[in-house]
Design a protein around this motif. Sequence first.
Motif, PDB file in Angstrom:
ATOM      1  N   ILE A  49      24.272   3.576  77.704  1.00 16.47           N
ATOM      2  CA  ILE A  49      25.164   3.482  78.860  1.00 16.47           C
ATOM      3  C   ILE A  49      25.393   4.860  79.490  1.00 16.47           C
ATOM      4  O   ILE A  49      25.364   5.006  80.710  1.00 16.47           O
ATOM      5  N   ASN A  50      25.588   5.866  78.670  1.00 14.35           N
ATOM      6  CA  ASN A  50      25.760   7.218  79.203  1.00 14.35           C
ATOM      7  C   ASN A  50      24.515   7.691  79.945  1.00 14.35           C
ATOM      8  O   ASN A  50      24.609   8.387  80.958  1.00 14.35           O
ATOM      9  N   ALA A  51      23.340   7.302  79.465  1.00 11.78           N
ATOM     10  CA  ALA A  51      22.085   7.756  80.062  1.00 11.78           C
ATOM     11  C   ALA A  51      21.828   7.153  81.443  1.00 11.78           C
ATOM     12  O   ALA A  51      21.111   7.745  82.246  1.00 11.78           O
ATOM     13  N   VAL A  52      22.381   5.993  81.723  1.00 13.37           N
ATOM     14  CA  VAL A  52      22.101   5.327  83.003  1.00 13.37           C
ATOM     15  C   VAL A  52      23.164   5.581  84.071  1.00 13.37           C
ATOM     16  O   VAL A  52      23.013   5.123  85.201  1.00 13.37           O
ATOM     17  N   GLN A  53      24.196   6.301  83.753  1.00 11.38           N
ATOM     18  CA  GLN A  53      25.287   6.509  84.704  1.00 11.38           C
ATOM     19  C   GLN A  53      24.826   7.149  86.017  1.00 11.38           C
ATOM     20  O   GLN A  53      25.362   6.843  87.073  1.00 11.38           O
ATOM     21  N   HIS A  54      23.819   8.014  85.947  1.00  9.22           N
ATOM     22  CA  HIS A  54      23.401   8.722  87.160  1.00  9.22           C
ATOM     23  C   HIS A  54      22.713   7.826  88.194  1.00  9.22           C
ATOM     24  O   HIS A  54      22.605   8.206  89.350  1.00  9.22           O
ATOM     25  N   PHE A  55      22.246   6.644  87.812  1.00 11.17           N
ATOM     26  CA  PHE A  55      21.683   5.739  88.815  1.00 11.17           C
ATOM     27  C   PHE A  55      22.400   4.392  88.863  1.00 11.17           C
ATOM     28  O   PHE A  55      21.922   3.446  89.479  1.00 11.17           O
ATOM     29  N   ASN A  56      23.576   4.318  88.250  1.00  8.95           N
ATOM     30  CA  ASN A  56      24.378   3.104  88.300  1.00  8.95           C
ATOM     31  C   ASN A  56      25.056   3.020  89.666  1.00  8.95           C
ATOM     32  O   ASN A  56      25.740   3.941  90.078  1.00  8.95           O
ATOM     33  N   HIS A  57      24.858   1.919  90.365  1.00  7.59           N
ATOM     34  CA  HIS A  57      25.403   1.744  91.716  1.00  7.59           C
ATOM     35  C   HIS A  57      26.632   0.846  91.735  1.00  7.59           C
ATOM     36  O   HIS A  57      26.867   0.153  92.713  1.00  7.59           O
ATOM     37  N   GLY A  58      27.388   0.832  90.660  1.00 12.42           N
ATOM     38  CA  GLY A  58      28.626   0.078  90.683  1.00 12.42           C
ATOM     39  C   GLY A  58      28.801  -0.945  89.579  1.00 12.42           C
ATOM     40  O   GLY A  58      29.843  -1.606  89.520  1.00 12.42           O
ATOM     41  N   SER A  59      27.819  -1.115  88.720  1.00 11.81           N
ATOM     42  CA  SER A  59      27.993  -2.050  87.607  1.00 11.81           C
ATOM     43  C   SER A  59      29.009  -1.476  86.632  1.00 11.81           C
ATOM     44  O   SER A  59      28.976  -0.292  86.322  1.00 11.81           O
ATOM     45  N   LYS A  60      29.898  -2.328  86.145  1.00 16.11           N
ATOM     46  CA  LYS A  60      30.816  -1.919  85.089  1.00 16.11           C
ATOM     47  C   LYS A  60      30.058  -2.027  83.773  1.00 16.11           C
ATOM     48  O   LYS A  60      29.492  -3.070  83.471  1.00 16.11           O
ATOM     49  N   LEU A  61      30.034  -0.943  82.993  1.00 15.80           N
ATOM     50  CA  LEU A  61      29.265  -0.893  81.760  1.00 15.80           C
ATOM     51  C   LEU A  61      30.198  -0.758  80.560  1.00 15.80           C
ATOM     52  O   LEU A  61      31.059   0.118  80.549  1.00 15.80           O
TER      53      LEU A  61
END
Length: 156
Positions: free
Chosen positions: A81-93
């Motif tokens: 989850i930490n690794a994908v934060q930079h391309f997350n466009h609004g999904s709550k993780l």
Amino acid sequence: MGYNSHLKKIFGEERVNQLQSSKVLMVGAGGIGCELLKDLILMNYGEIHVLDLDTIDLSNLNRQFLFRQKDIKKPKSTTAINAVQHFNHGSKLIAYNGNIMDTKNFPLSFFQQFNIIFNALDNLEARMYVNKIALFTGVPLMESGTTGLKGQINPI
């Protein structure tokens, strides 16, 4: 044009709105799970819960692209989850570090909150358990997993 414009062209506005309001569970954050988490985020699912009991090992780094050498011994779910934060466009993780078959931490009511469950497991016993839970609760399951060098995916 917003981030969802290309998704709306492909799937239509109604389906994109459905994805954005969906709450999904992804079980397994290893080789399949790293790729699947990326895909779920790019599809803009509203809420993605990631559950894995494992920690990152050196042998994972060649095929689990979200992890780096500095991540060794860290939980797979939170690290992914930490690794994908930079391309997350609004999904709550939301991450869970635990065994899917632990009925105290993950009772039947836990599974009933989701619109769909995605399996990304390499453990046959856990895969069969999630399958039974999905059949019992009526929550759709997208089953994927590996056995040795073989992989498979099935909607259930």
